[in-house]
Design a protein around this motif. Structure first.
Motif, PDB file in Angstrom:
ATOM      1  N   PRO A   4      27.535  59.300  19.281  1.00  0.00           N
ATOM      2  CA  PRO A   4      27.862  60.521  18.660  1.00  0.00           C
ATOM      3  C   PRO A   4      27.161  60.417  17.408  1.00  0.00           C
ATOM      4  CG  PRO A   4      29.537  58.590  18.678  1.00  0.00           C
ATOM      5  CD  PRO A   4      28.579  58.116  19.609  1.00  0.00           C
ATOM      6  N   GLN A   5      27.098  61.703  17.090  1.00  0.00           N
ATOM      7  CA  GLN A   5      26.043  61.845  15.736  1.00  0.00           C
ATOM      8  C   GLN A   5      26.868  62.560  14.591  1.00  0.00           C
ATOM      9  OE1 GLN A   5      22.807  61.646  15.955  1.00  0.00           O
ATOM     10  NE2 GLN A   5      23.307  60.740  18.056  1.00  0.00           N
ATOM     11  N   THR A   6      26.563  62.045  13.495  1.00  0.00           N
ATOM     12  CA  THR A   6      27.383  62.590  12.214  1.00  0.00           C
ATOM     13  C   THR A   6      26.995  63.982  11.837  1.00  0.00           C
ATOM     14  OG1 THR A   6      25.829  61.536  10.832  1.00  0.00           O
ATOM     15  CG2 THR A   6      27.626  60.096  11.484  1.00  0.00           C
ATOM     16  N   GLU A   7      27.497  64.564  10.874  1.00  0.00           N
ATOM     17  CA  GLU A   7      27.341  65.626  10.386  1.00  0.00           C
ATOM     18  C   GLU A   7      26.768  65.835   9.190  1.00  0.00           C
ATOM     19  OE1 GLU A   7      30.225  68.566  10.970  1.00  0.00           O
ATOM     20  OE2 GLU A   7      30.061  68.477  13.181  1.00  0.00           O
ATOM     21  N   ALA A   8      26.220  64.490   8.573  1.00  0.00           N
ATOM     22  CA  ALA A   8      25.552  64.251   7.184  1.00  0.00           C
ATOM     23  C   ALA A   8      24.233  64.436   7.372  1.00  0.00           C
ATOM     24  CB  ALA A   8      26.242  62.799   6.632  1.00  0.00           C
ATOM     25  N   SER A   9      23.769  64.918   6.375  1.00  0.00           N
ATOM     26  CA  SER A   9      22.187  65.247   6.423  1.00  0.00           C
ATOM     27  C   SER A   9      21.206  64.491   5.631  1.00  0.00           C
ATOM     28  CB  SER A   9      21.740  66.603   6.097  1.00  0.00           C
ATOM     29  OG  SER A   9      22.283  66.971   4.946  1.00  0.00           O
ATOM     30  N   GLY A  10      20.202  63.759   5.870  1.00  0.00           N
ATOM     31  CA  GLY A  10      19.412  62.838   5.062  1.00  0.00           C
ATOM     32  C   GLY A  10      18.299  63.683   4.450  1.00  0.00           C
ATOM     33  N   ARG A 178      12.473  53.335   7.514  1.00  0.00           N
ATOM     34  CA  ARG A 178      12.037  54.576   8.214  1.00  0.00           C
ATOM     35  C   ARG A 178      12.596  55.183   9.109  1.00  0.00           C
ATOM     36  NH1 ARG A 178       5.890  53.501   9.403  1.00  0.00           N
ATOM     37  NH2 ARG A 178       5.707  55.702   9.682  1.00  0.00           N
ATOM     38  N   ALA A 179      13.165  54.174  10.089  1.00  0.00           N
ATOM     39  CA  ALA A 179      14.129  54.534  11.268  1.00  0.00           C
ATOM     40  C   ALA A 179      15.408  55.300  10.696  1.00  0.00           C
ATOM     41  CB  ALA A 179      14.401  53.532  12.193  1.00  0.00           C
ATOM     42  N   MET A 180      15.919  54.554   9.559  1.00  0.00           N
ATOM     43  CA  MET A 180      17.063  55.230   9.099  1.00  0.00           C
ATOM     44  C   MET A 180      16.949  56.488   8.446  1.00  0.00           C
ATOM     45  SD  MET A 180      20.348  54.893   8.607  1.00  0.00           S
ATOM     46  CE  MET A 180      20.591  52.804   8.767  1.00  0.00           C
ATOM     47  N   ASP A 181      15.961  56.785   7.904  1.00  0.00           N
ATOM     48  CA  ASP A 181      15.495  57.943   7.312  1.00  0.00           C
ATOM     49  C   ASP A 181      15.595  59.003   8.482  1.00  0.00           C
ATOM     50  OD1 ASP A 181      14.730  59.961   5.405  1.00  0.00           O
ATOM     51  OD2 ASP A 181      12.619  59.256   5.719  1.00  0.00           O
ATOM     52  N   VAL A 182      14.774  58.785   9.349  1.00  0.00           N
ATOM     53  CA  VAL A 182      14.855  59.707  10.733  1.00  0.00           C
ATOM     54  C   VAL A 182      16.172  60.091  11.161  1.00  0.00           C
ATOM     55  CG1 VAL A 182      14.001  60.189  12.884  1.00  0.00           C
ATOM     56  CG2 VAL A 182      12.415  58.973  11.283  1.00  0.00           C
ATOM     57  N   CYS A 183      16.826  58.921  11.380  1.00  0.00           N
ATOM     58  CA  CYS A 183      18.564  59.096  11.818  1.00  0.00           C
ATOM     59  C   CYS A 183      19.240  60.071  10.797  1.00  0.00           C
ATOM     60  CB  CYS A 183      19.057  57.842  11.962  1.00  0.00           C
ATOM     61  SG  CYS A 183      18.468  56.914  13.238  1.00  0.00           S
ATOM     62  N   LEU A 184      18.923  59.865   9.426  1.00  0.00           N
ATOM     63  CA  LEU A 184      19.855  60.838   8.498  1.00  0.00           C
ATOM     64  C   LEU A 184      19.484  62.170   8.788  1.00  0.00           C
ATOM     65  CD1 LEU A 184      19.985  58.216   5.505  1.00  0.00           C
ATOM     66  CD2 LEU A 184      21.771  58.947   6.716  1.00  0.00           C
ATOM     67  N   HIS A 185      18.135  62.182   8.767  1.00  0.00           N
ATOM     68  CA  HIS A 185      17.676  63.776   8.929  1.00  0.00           C
ATOM     69  C   HIS A 185      18.045  64.371  10.156  1.00  0.00           C
ATOM     70  CE1 HIS A 185      14.975  62.766   5.493  1.00  0.00           C
ATOM     71  NE2 HIS A 185      15.081  64.052   5.405  1.00  0.00           N
TER      72      HIS A 185
END
Length: 722
Positions: A4-10, A178-185
């Protein structure tokens, strides 16, 4: 299994030394200003912690109010899956080429071909060069979703390729950052999709470009991530944006439905909710929203190859069903339960609920508002309260009648007939409840009719008792009550024979009671006039005329009675006059001899003809009463004694209810002697037995005359002497 995806943006990575200016969120896809856009940076550069926090905060400001609570832990989930992926990479060595997607072979700098692809597939209003020079967070905040996704897709492809080439073996935390950055976006993009959906039905109107952007980015993501990778790589796992979009539509529908009756909290305290008002407001809101979806929202999605009508229709239906179930739990009266049933069947379930036929036929059938067992329980609860409601209605009808009696109001005359509001009130009550219940279900209609019939069966004896004991028992009111009973019989028994068949007896009982009281008034007036018959004065005076004048005056009252009952009452008056006349003849105060007997016989013939003519002129159809007085007069004045037997035979055949004592009383008028009387009795014995048998079996057809004539003690003594 998709995560499931969150609705916060990075944020998009920036150089640590460059400050990031916050951007104001824009409505719809807008072209980014070249002056406010941040400077381009190499794809492989890493942002500093402060820059990451500022950029992430800037994007998440738009989606903070839209993200569901269930997505709060997605960041932790993303990190957990990410480090699991790193551990698998460290333990198992480099991943095979077959699990990586095309992209740069190694290093942090993206290939020029990937950058060109991002620019070419950017959203309208943002050119390739401008999209490449804008951060992902800025693209998301400007709702350039497709361009943002293309850049994220490019970064994702590069990371997967670098991971496959063992670039991060010496520094696995660099891959994690870097992967966390992509996930947050990705999460920010997810949240922006939800925000656009939630704003769709708001007061600001529909942004068709934003909806088309949502549709295209969902389809692009499904094409980019068709299925979970075999190696469980977290970055290439499908994001489930279609499901997220559907959930956002569902939440949007629920919020809109909740707005109906938002100013009232149903079921709180002792105040009953205004169910009718809530449902009316709900109908208007759902109708206008779905019309808006059909007219504006669905075409915007359909232009991008995305079907939205069925999803919105199902979402609103589910929200309405949930709201409807809540209202069934707080409804406290029959009217509220009925309003719920009626609304579900005849308003919400109507083919023209949305205003046009094409909007009511979904591609997939919608489930019912309530499960069948819950619907049956709701109908049962409605019928349980209906019994109390119907009984209360009949109590009010009786009270209205009593108020009218107390006010000494004369009944209305409509089309020459005395009428009271009783029958119209009862018929309207039954008709309204039957029609309303029939519009819901045939079962509820049948149950309602049975309840109405039972309540009416209990009401009629109460009404009869209350009316006869009141001070309003006048001839017009009696006629009006008789007419009311006849109207109930005509309308209810004829229209609902199966349900109201048992009402025949109480209606007949009430009608007979009112007729009896009406006749008692006439009988009290004319009874003294019968006492002068068969006297010396009677032979020389016309003493029958005053009696018949009262009968004629009474018949005028019958003109205001329903024709069948008026005829029945007139025949009853006719029978009463003939019966009382014969009773006076068979119980004479004095007996005639010689010429007086012949004069009396002649007088009886004339009066029998006068009685018959009078009642025939009034419209009486009881012609069978015409022979009774004539036969007695013939026996009384017969000069040939042998012919008396013939007159007796005619009398017994015409009136099977005659008894031996009546025959002896008639013979006593002639003083024939013991032997001749025994001869006539023996002659008519067979006829008397046959008449008694016919009378006992009910074969007389209700023609009762002599049976109700009681002989006095003096007559019995004379018979004994004879």
């Amino acid at each position: 299994m998709p995560l499931p995806q969150t609705e916060a943006s990075g944020p998009e990575p920036h150089r640590p030394q460059e400050p990031v200016e916050p951007h104001t969120p824009a409505q719809g896809a807008r072209r980014a200003s070249s002056e406010g856009a941040p400077r381009a940076r190499p794809v492989g550069s890493r942002p500093g912690p402060g820059t990451l926090r500022r950029a992430f905060s800037r994007v998440s400001q738009r989606a903070s109010g839209q993200a569901p609570r269930g997505d709060a832990g997605l960041l932790r989930l993303s990190g957990r899956f990410l480090f699991r992926s790193l551990r698998r990479t460290s333990d198992n060595g480099p991943a095979g080429d077959q699990t990586s997607e095309p992209g740069p072979a190694c290093g942090r700098k993206g290939s020029s071909k990937a950058k060109e692809g991002v620019g070419q597939r950017s959203s309208a209003g943002t050119g390739p060069e401008e999209a490449e020079g804008t951060s992902v967070a800025d693209l998301i905040s400007k709702r350039q979703l497709l361009a943002a996704f293309e850049q994220l897709r490019h970064l994702e492809t590069g990371l997967v390729a670098e991971k496959a080439s063992c670039t991060f073996q010496q520094d696995p935390t660099d891959f994690a950052r870097r992967a966390m950055d992509v996930c947050l976006h990705y999460d920010g993009l997810t949240a922006e999709i939800g925000a656009i959906v939630c704003e769709t039905l708001g007061p600001d109107g529909v942004d068709a470009a934003a909806l088309a952007e949502v549709a295209r980015v969902v389809l692009e993501e499904e094409e980019a991530h068709p299925e979970p990778p075999a190696d469980g790589d977290f970055l290439r796992t499908p994001r489930g944006w279609r499901l997220h979009w559907e959930n956002a539509v569902r939440r949007s529908a629920e919020e809109r439905v909740r707005q109906a009756g938002a100013g009232e909290a149903p079921g709180t305290g002792d105040a009953a909710p205004d169910v009718a008002r809530l449902l009316a407001e709900l109908s208007g809101l759902v109708r206008s929203d779905l019309q808006k979806v059909k007219r504006e929202v669905h075409p915007a999605y359909a232009a991008a190859g995305f079907q939205a009508w069925q999803t919105y229709l199902s979402a609103f239906h589910g929200a309405v069903a949930q709201r409807f179930q809540e209202l069934t739990h707080v409804a406290r009266s029959y009217k509220q339960l009925y309003v719920l049933l009626d609304w579900a069947t005849n308003v919400y379930g109507s083919p023209d609920f949305l205003g046009s036929q094409d909007q009511t036929v979904p591609s997939e059938p919608l489930p019912p508002l309530l499960a069948p067992d819950a619907w049956a329980q709701l109908e049962d609860a409605c019928t349980s309260l209906l019994e109390t409601e119907i009984a209360s209605c009949f109590n009010r009808i009786l009270q209205l009648e009593q108020d009218r009696w107390a006010a000494a109001e004369a009944p209305d005359v409509l089309q020459g007939i005395y009428r009271t509001t009783l029958s119209s009130d009862v018929c309207m009550l039954v008709a309204e409840h039957a029609k309303a219940a029939g519009a819901i279900s045939t079962k509820l209609e049948a149950t309602t009719l049975v309840i109405c019939a039972q309540a009416l069966g209990l009401f009629l004896p109460r009404f009869k008792k209350a009316f006869l004991e009141s001070g309003a028992v006048s001839e017009p009111n009696l006629c009006a009550s008789i007419n009311a009973c006849e109207e109930l019989r005509t309308h209810l028994l004829a229209k609902f024979p199966e349900s109201f068949g048992e009402l025949e007896k109480p209606l007949v009982a009430a009608t007979c009671a009112f007729q009896k009281r009406l006749l008692q008034g006439l009988q009290g007036d004319v009874q003294p006039l019968f006492r002068v018959l068969c006297t010396k004065a009677w032979l020389t005076q016309d003493l029958l005329k005053p009696l018949m004048d009262k009968v004629v005056a009474f018949s005028r009252l019958l003109e205001h009675m329903a024709p069948p009952l008026a005829q029945e009452t007139l025949q009853e008056v006719h029978r009463y006059v003939v019966r009382e006349y014969l009773a006076q003849v068979l119980r004479p105060h004095q007996r005639f001899r010689g010429e007086d007997r012949l004069s009396g016989s002649k007088k009886m013939r004339l009066e029998a003809q006068a009685i018959s003519n009078t009642f025939q002129g009034l419209g009486s159809e009881a012609t069978w009463l015409g022979q009774a007085i004539l036969c007695v007069a013939d026996i009384m004045g017969e000069t040939h004694k042998d012919d008396i037997g013939r007159h007796l035979e005619t009398l017994i055949r015409s009136y099977p209810d005659i008894r031996r004592d009546h025959v002896l009383a008639i013979l006593a008028l002639r003083r024939l002697g013991h032997r001749r009387n025994q001869h006539f009795l023996h002659h008519t014995q067979a006829l008397l037995r046959a008449a008694a048998k016919a009378s006992g079996s009910g074969a007389t057809g209700g023609r009762v005359l002599f049976e109700e004539i009681e002989l006095s003690t003096s007559v019995g003594m004379v018979i004994t002497c004879i």
